[in-house]
Every structure is written in C-alpha cells, then in structure tokens.
Enzyme design. Structure first.
Site, PDB file in Angstrom:
ATOM      1  NE  ARG A  59      -8.339 -19.074   4.359  1.00 45.11           N
ATOM      2  CZ  ARG A  59      -7.634 -17.863   4.025  1.00 45.11           C
ATOM      3  NH1 ARG A  59      -7.695 -16.835   4.483  1.00 45.11           N
ATOM      4  NH2 ARG A  59      -6.933 -17.899   2.988  1.00 45.11           N
ATOM      5  CD  GLU A 106      -3.165  -6.759   7.780  1.00 48.57           C
ATOM      6  OE1 GLU A 106      -2.187  -6.816   6.898  1.00 48.57           O
ATOM      7  OE2 GLU A 106      -3.526  -7.386   8.619  1.00 48.57           O
ATOM      8  NE  ARG A 117      -7.499 -10.488   4.175  1.00 49.10           N
ATOM      9  CZ  ARG A 117      -7.024 -11.551   3.442  1.00 49.10           C
ATOM     10  NH1 ARG A 117      -7.146 -11.992   2.400  1.00 49.10           N
ATOM     11  NH2 ARG A 117      -6.188 -12.331   4.308  1.00 49.10           N
ATOM     12  CB  ALA A 128      -0.887  -0.073   1.081  1.00 47.40           C
ATOM     13  N   GLY A 129       1.960   1.389   0.731  1.00 48.06           N
ATOM     14  CA  GLY A 129       2.649   2.491   0.967  1.00 48.06           C
ATOM     15  C   GLY A 129       3.466   2.610  -0.438  1.00 48.06           C
ATOM     16  CG  HIS A 141      -5.284 -19.499   7.737  1.00 43.41           C
ATOM     17  ND1 HIS A 141      -4.828 -20.748   7.850  1.00 43.41           N
ATOM     18  CD2 HIS A 141      -5.159 -19.243   6.438  1.00 43.41           C
ATOM     19  CE1 HIS A 141      -4.681 -21.399   6.545  1.00 43.41           C
ATOM     20  NE2 HIS A 141      -5.150 -20.194   5.768  1.00 43.41           N
TER      21      HIS A 141
END
Lengths: 321, 569
Positions: free
Chosen positions: B278, B372, B383, B14-15, B234
């Site tokens: 999951r 995030e 998600r 993202a950065g 997870h």
C-alpha cells in the site's frame, strides 16, 4: 438536461411546508450529492442524515416520490428517467416519527428491535473460549438476512404499519429474528420465534412493499413466512393467523384453488364469520358482486380440482418435511 | 441531573463492545451509551477485509508471537511491544467470543472460521465474513448489546468531558433533536468516538461522522493527543471524494496508468508492479501527480485505474462492488472506461493517549478510551490490515472492564464543572448561530482539507508542514467568524457540523505540530527532507497537549522483545 428541481417536505419542529429547490443539472449526481449541494450552497437549514456514502451504514434513506431509497446509492438521472419528470419530491421515511425535515427518530425502533431477542444463544457444545463450528452451507443460509443495514426502508411503505403499528413490527425486526432462528449454531431457535408470534407475526398483509424497497435485496416477507412456519410446527396452530394459513393449505391440497367463501369461516370460525362478516356479505349481494346462489354453490359444491393437482400435492408434501 | 455509573460515548464496534464488556464484568451497573447518530452508522461497518486473530487449530503454523512481531514490524517499531503482545492474545479470544455470540463468519469445509492473508502478515490470520466483515461484526455487536440490555441515548453530540479535582465527573452533550444542552454525571466515561481522518475532508475513505469529537474533548479536558501525525493513506480512493476502491481491483490485475498512458509502477516496483504494498503504491501515485504526469489539478488531481482488459465478464463476476463505486462517484462504467483514483486518508493511528493498555486508562482517573479514537499504541506509525477490527473489539472490551472495575471505588463527583460547561455551550450556541456575514463552514473545511493534503499528505517537508501550520492557524482565526446559517435549536445539523469542523481544525493543528518536529520518515509519516528512520532521536511517541497554546512532548516506546530493524518486505 433541465435543472434539477427538488420539492422537499420540510418540518422545523413546529411548521410543515414543501420547499422548492432548483439547481443546475450535473450528470451522475446521487440524491445525497444533491441534498449536500442544497445544504452547502442554497439552504443550511435543511436537515438530513448521512454517514458512509457507500450504501452500508443505512443513515441516508429517504423517500423519493413516496418510495424509500438510499440517497447515497440512487442516481438522480435514473430517477428522472424512471418517473419521467424533472421534479422529484423528497420526504422523510414513512412510518417513522419525523424530528425535522428528512431526519426521523430511531429510539422507538431500537426499543422494538429488542423483541427479536437478537444475539445468539449458542448450543451447549460451543463455548466463548473455543467459538463454534458451522458448515459453509449453514452460514450461507443466514447470510442474506445479515445484509440488513437498519436503514428503515422496508418499514417506510409497509401497509400494515401504516394501518396500525401497535400490533405489528417493522419488517426488518422479523428479519433479525429469522437470522438467529435459522442459525445452525442456535441452541433454542424458538426463543427468537415466540416473541415474534406474539408481536404481529400473522398480521403481515403480504403487500411485498418491504421486499421491493430493501436496498440490499432482502425479503422480510420471506422471513415472516419462515418464522410462521417455525411457530406453526412448534404448535402455534390456534388463532386466526395460523387457521388462515391452514385454510389456505387445505384448499390447495383439496382442489389446488383458493375458495374464498370457505376461507373466511375456516379462519374465523363459523359463528364469528356468520355474524361479523354478514354486513360485508350483504353489501356484496347488494352491489351485485356475488349472488346468494353463487355463494351457496361455492361453499357447498365447488370441489373441482385444477389441472395437475397431484403434482401440486407432491410439492406441498415435499415442503412439509 | 442524570447520573450513571458509566457513560460510553460512541456506538461503533469499540463503544458497543465496551458497553457489553462493562455489563459482563458487573451486570448491576447503570450504563448509558450516548451517541451522535443511530448506532451502526459508524466507520466499523465499512471495514471489509476481516479481523485478525490467531486461532490455534491443529496443523497451523501461525503463533501469537508471529502476529505480535508482524504488528511491531508493521508499526515501524513505534508500537508498544508489551501492549501488542497483550493485544494479539485478546484478538484471538475476540474472534472466538464473537463467533459464540452470533457473528456469522465465513467457514472452511470443516466448520472452522475462514481466514485470509493480508498485506504485511506472514500467515493467514485475518478472519472474515465475505467482504463485509466490519458490517457483520458491528451488527452482531449491536444485537448482542441489545440482548445484554445496553441502553442508548441517540442523537447526542459530545461537547465536553468534565473534570473536577483532576478526576473525570461526566460529559456535556447536545441533544440534536431538541437542541437541549445537557450535563450528564458519570463515575466513569469511555470515549469510543472513532478516528479523525475527516480533517482531510475531500480525500478520505471514512464516514462523514468520523470527526474525532472524543479526541478533541479529551484534549480540552487535559489529556494528550498521542502520535497525531500518524495517518494511514490508502492508495486507491475515487478521485471524487475518496471512497475506497478496494485492493481487489489491483489484485485482480488492474493497471495504474498516468497521463502518458504508461503503467508507471514499472518505475517504482518493477517486479510486483500494481501489487506492491500500500505505502509504496500510494507514494508512486502521488509522485506521478506531483511531477505532472497525472490528470486534473488541486485536490481533484488523479491517475487512472484501468480494468478494461479484464473484460466485462470477469469484472461483473469478481468486482461488482468496485464497478458500483465507480458508477456512483465518477459516473462511469469501468468496463468501458478507466476510473480516476488517488490515495485517500484511511485510518488514524494516533489518538487519545492511553497509559494502561489492560484497562485503557487515560491520565485522568475515570476517563477511558477505546477503538480508533484511542492510542496505546498498538499500530504505531502504520496499521496492518485486519488489525483495526481487532483493535475495536479488544480495546473496547478492555475499556469496558476497566471502567467497570474502576466504578465501585469511585463516587459521583460534584456537578459544578458540568453545569459550568453546559452554560458555556448554551452561550456558544446562541453566539455562533446568530452570526451574520462571515465565511461558511464548508468553505473553510475545504480550505483545511486542501491545506492538509498539500502540506501533510503523503509527502511531507519542513517547509510545507510549516506553511500548512501557519495556514491552519490563520484559518482557525477566520473560523471564529464563520456563520452557521441556522438559529433553530431543533435538529440543527448545521450547528453540529460547525462543531465538527472546529474539532478537526484543532486536531489538524496538533498533527502539524507533531509532524513538523518529527524529523524522520517512519511508517505513514514520510519526510522528503529526512528520508530515513531515526531511532536514536525519534523512537518515541509524540504527545500534544493544549493549554492555551499547543505543547509537544514525547514518551519512549515500550520495547521488551524485538529490537528495531529495517522494515523490509
């Protein structure tokens, strides 16, 4: 099993020393697990970097007994077996400026990476709006070079960088250039080659340290060779580097063997070889490594071909295409 | 004092995308990426599956609407629908755009980007590059950032975001090399510092550096922490530390076995067995452990994942990576032995409250967030696989554009708040590093992790959450006396870690405050005392702020298209 003993090369910004840490053996510990154990239980002043723990982020490369490894991906029991001793010496990566202990500086390396002109300049038929097309084979052709995690291991024991880092780059930088130069989507592969040609491309010593140290099985040395090939084909045939390569090839084509007496003048030119290499040659004569007669014979008359020379020429010819 | 038009904090997907996005919007801007480590060490590189984005090739049935609906449903209706519509459209563009920049995606025979089907999706729309999509995407973004001339200030640890008259005026960072604490003036700041699952320290799949620094700095600056209780687990992490054993292990036919040697999934999902989704699998494993059918105790308790029946050949061929992980963390060869596993904290759905998804704005003018660490919310309470890389690319770019279009009308603010904060932090370094004889940072960190796993793990109840909240408050007090153990300003990683753990304490407390109050089960937030989703009372985002004390507020979810229905697969 005996206790673990780590000798760690420390540096606190002013002083350097080697510090001994001894702690109980536990089977199945990685180098990183041991470093964390030391920091959290014995000595909080110990500095190192780590992030993902699973060999994909590249943060934790260090040297064990002078050889770069990923700390998170290397079992200490394996190392003890490999070196045949309980004591391991841990030091920061070579050919890097040390900030403290096992932490090295990356700023300059990032700056140098810019020379590879990373980033694709896609061919005209492609657009940011539509993306590209590429065959699975063409993608596979660059996929190994994309495994690079920028851990710095390839540069750590690079003999050329140790000798002089002002006219050569970290091996991974050539790998970065190669992955764009080789990409079938690339509009102008040479934009990734020519700056490498000017940045030490011909200076690699072929010591293969980068190949044996890469934790991802990449061969930066092959990428150097690939870029040299592209540069040569594009007309970069002058200078000692290309001439040296050409001299190799000429020897192989003519006889199938390297003739080192002829290699030097072919690479450096007759005058330069005769003047610059004269002291070296005289030293070889004086130490009995070579006689003047033998040198003259090699230079003038040694044209005997190796067995199956024709087969070799066919390989070279196929490779030329 | 150094001044820039835009400071971007963080150098993950993202950065990096934000930096390039801002420069594409306006190449004349003076932009600096400040980052705690060398770029490319972030969680982005660990993503394996792929990046979602519908590519409209002829004959394909998938649509943007379908991706949007799957995301809304996956979020258990806590996702904001207008923002999700925008997100899926931009995600599709992001795949083509990164392809054009050089990301080497795996390919179909006709040259198209290859895609796979992931859980919770109706169609195959997860575009991938073998099993290392995150690594490839991160590095191609880094390469392109270098090409675009993005500048980096590495080894800079974010301490605070400074605000003057309600407007963002810069950041204070600590140069970990020199120890220098430096104020940096900026017209706009983009936070892209990643998630906060490290609060579960010993049971998370994320990298050591993902400690939520940006979320905590934003909180101190006055921005709300949205949906902090929403953390995705997870089902299969190694017992020792929580690194992922990927879904491929179950996909290839691995068995989950309890201490009675039973394949216990028969009791939870008799048809799908180990291939159940999951969340169901994670709850099943945790139930076995809670009811005494696991091995070991405390955070180290686990069940077994048995792959031996697949045979050496198939394991070597199909699952070499998983075998390697088992070797590294459990010191065993799963060809010969089953591997101890347990669920692991994997992704932060919550984050810095973003109030404008197009420009990723926060409530403080000049402060933007992406990736995030941000929360629009796109992922709501859960998600979907492949949406995280898409999130990094889309929200990163939009935040870059947002900051670039904000800058021309914004001047540099005064430097007084920055100087004041810097001076506060210099004092803090001296005070904290000179302490003697208190508890150590790792000790309290492990206590926090155990408290959170017990109280705010996969199963939550009023009683357990409240007990965990009380414990965290106590531990926070204890933390005020914790020792760093190193006074040297040069590269003091012990002090860096001291700050990181302080950060996860703050964020854990926010999450507990929101989790106690959310008396329903939705997505990743499973309450044993409130087992149903309660749309009447909780179809809303939690917003936690800190102002002396911790405050909880709510905001309705934006619903413009799909009315909530039961989430069934």
């Amino acid at each position: 099993m005996q206790n673990f003993i780590f000798l760690i090369d420390r540096f606190d910004g002013t002083n350097s020393w080697r510090q001994r840490y001894e702690f109980p053996h536990k089977p199945g510990m990685t180098v990183l697990a041991c470093l964390i154990h030391i920091k959290e239980n014995i000595d909080p002043t110990l500095n190192f970097t780590a992030s993902c723990r699973s060999a994909i982020c590249g943060a934790c490369a260090v040297r064990v007994n002078g050889n770069a490894v990923l700390a998170c991906d290397t079992m200490v029991d394996d190392l003890r077996e490999q070196w045949g001793e309980d004591t391991l010496t841990i030091s920061p990566l070579g050919n890097a400026k040390v900030i403290s202990d096992l932490v090295v500086k990356w700023d300059e390396k990032i700056h140098r990476l810019r020379k590879a002109n990373t980033g694709l300049h896609a061919r005209d038929e492609f657009s940011a709006h539509e993306g590209c097309r590429q065959s699975p084979e063409d993608m596979q052709a660059v996929s190994k070079q994309w495994d690079c995690i920028l851990c710095g291991s390839c540069a750590s024991e690079c003999n050329k960088l140790s000798d002089d880092s002002t006219d050569f780059l970290e091996p991974f930088i050539y790998t970065h250039a190669a992955r764009y130069a080789k990409d079938s989507r690339s509009k102008n592969p040479m934009e990734h080659v020519m700056d490498m040609e000017r940045s030490g491309l011909w200076k690699c010593l072929h010591c293969m340290e980068c190949v044996t140290k890469c934790p991802k099985g990449i061969s930066p040395a092959d990428d150097v060779a690939l870029l040299r090939d592209l540069a040569y084909r594009a007309g970069c045939t002058e200078g000692p580097g290309p001439r040296h390569a050409k001299a190799f090839r000429t020897d192989l084509e003519n006889t199938g063997r390297l003739n080192e007496v002829r290699l030097v003048p072919r690479t450096e030119g007759m005058t330069s070889a005769a003047t610059k290499r004269l002291p070296f040659t005289l030293r070889m004569f004086s130490r009995g490594k070579l006689t003047p007669l033998e040198a003259a014979r090699l230079f003038v008359a040694d044209n005997k071909r190796v067995q199956d020379h024709d087969g070799l020429c066919r390989i070279l010819e196929a490779n030329r295409k | 004092m150094k001044s820039y038009d835009i400071v971007i904090v963080g150098s993950g997907g993202a950065g990096l995308r934000a930096a390039v996005g801002a420069l594409q919007e306006n190449p004349d801007l003076d932009i600096m990426v400040v980052t705690k480590t060398m770029p490319t060490r972030s969680a982005t590189c660990m993503a394996e599956g792929g990046i979602n984005g519908v590519l409209d090739f002829p004959g394909q049935e998938d649509t943007l609407e379908a991706h949007s609906f799957d995301t809304v449903k996956g979020s258990d209706y806590l996702g904001d629908q207008e923002a999700i519509d925008f997100f899926v459209e931009k995600a599709s563009e992001a795949v083509r755009e990164t392809d054009f920049w050089g990301t080497p995606y795996s390919r179909c025979d006709d040259g198209r980007v290859a895609c796979r089907l992931m859980g919770g999706h109706k169609h195959a729309r997860t575009n991938y590059s073998a099993d290392k999509t995150g690594h490839i995407l991160l590095h191609s973004n880094f390469d392109y950032a270098l090409k675009s001339g993005v500048q980096f200030r590495i080894n800079s640890h974010l301490l605070d975001v400074a605000v003057e008259d309600g407007v963002c005026c810069g950041v204070v960072v600590r140069d970990t090399n020199t120890g220098e604490i430096t104020p940096i003036r900026a017209k706009a700041v983009v936070l892209a510092t990643g998630g906060y699952t490290r609060m579960f320290w010993a049971r998370t799949s994320t990298p050591y550096i993902a400690t939520g620094d940006g979320v905590a700095a934003a909180l101190r600056a006055g921005v709300a922490f949205k949906d902090p209780e929403m953390v995705q687990f997870h089902p299969t992490g190694v017992a020792n530390g929580g690194v992922l054993i990927t879904e491929a292990a179950r996909g290839e036919g691995g068995y989950l076995v309890n201490n009675k040697g039973q394949r216990f999934m028969a009791d939870y999902a008799p048809d799908r067995m180990e291939l159940a989704p999951r969340d169901i699998t994670a709850r099943a494993i945790e139930t076995e452990i809670i009811e005494g059918r696991g091995y070991g105790e405390g955070l180290g308790a686990h069940v077994l994942l048995d792959l031996r029946h697949l045979g050496r050949e198939r394991i070597l061929e199909r699952l070499p990576q998983i075998r390697h992980v088992a070797q590294l963390f459990e010191n065993l060869d799963l060809v010969e032995q089953p591997v101890p596993i347990r669920p692991t904290a994997h992704y932060s759905m919550g984050g810095i409250d973003v109030i404008d998804h197009e420009h990723m704005k926060t409530a403080i003018p000049g402060l933007f967030a992406a990736g995030e660490c941000s929360c629009v919310s796109i992922h709501g309470a859960n998600r979907l696989g492949g949406n995280s890389l898409a999130d990094a690319m889309v929200t990163g770019k939009q935040a870059g554009i947002g900051a670039a279009s904000y800058v021309p009308d914004a001047g540099l603010k005064g430097d007084a708040p920055l100087k004041k904060l810097a001076s506060k932090w210099r004092d803090h370094f001296r005070e904290a590093t000179s302490r003697k004889g208190g508890p150590t940072v790792p000790e309290l960190r492990e206590k926090l992790a155990a408290t959170l796993w017990e109280g705010m793990g996969i199963f939550r109840t009023e009683e357990k959450l409240q007990a965990a909240l009380n414990s965290v408050i106590d531990l926070q007090k204890e933390y005020e006396t914790a020792v760093v153990g190193n006074e040297n300003p040069i590269c003091n990683t012990a002090y860096s870690h001291f700050l990181e753990v302080d950060t996860i304490f703050t964020l854990a407390r926010c999450a507990l405050v929101a989790a106690v109050a959310r008396k329903e089960s939705r997505g990743a937030h499973t309450r044993k005392d409130f087992t149903q989703r309660d749309d009447e009372n909780f179809l809303k985002h939690s917003l936690v702020t800190i102002n002396g004390d911790y405050h909880l507020d709510y905001r309705p979810v934006s619903i413009n298209r799909y009315q909530p229905q039961e989430r069934k697969y």
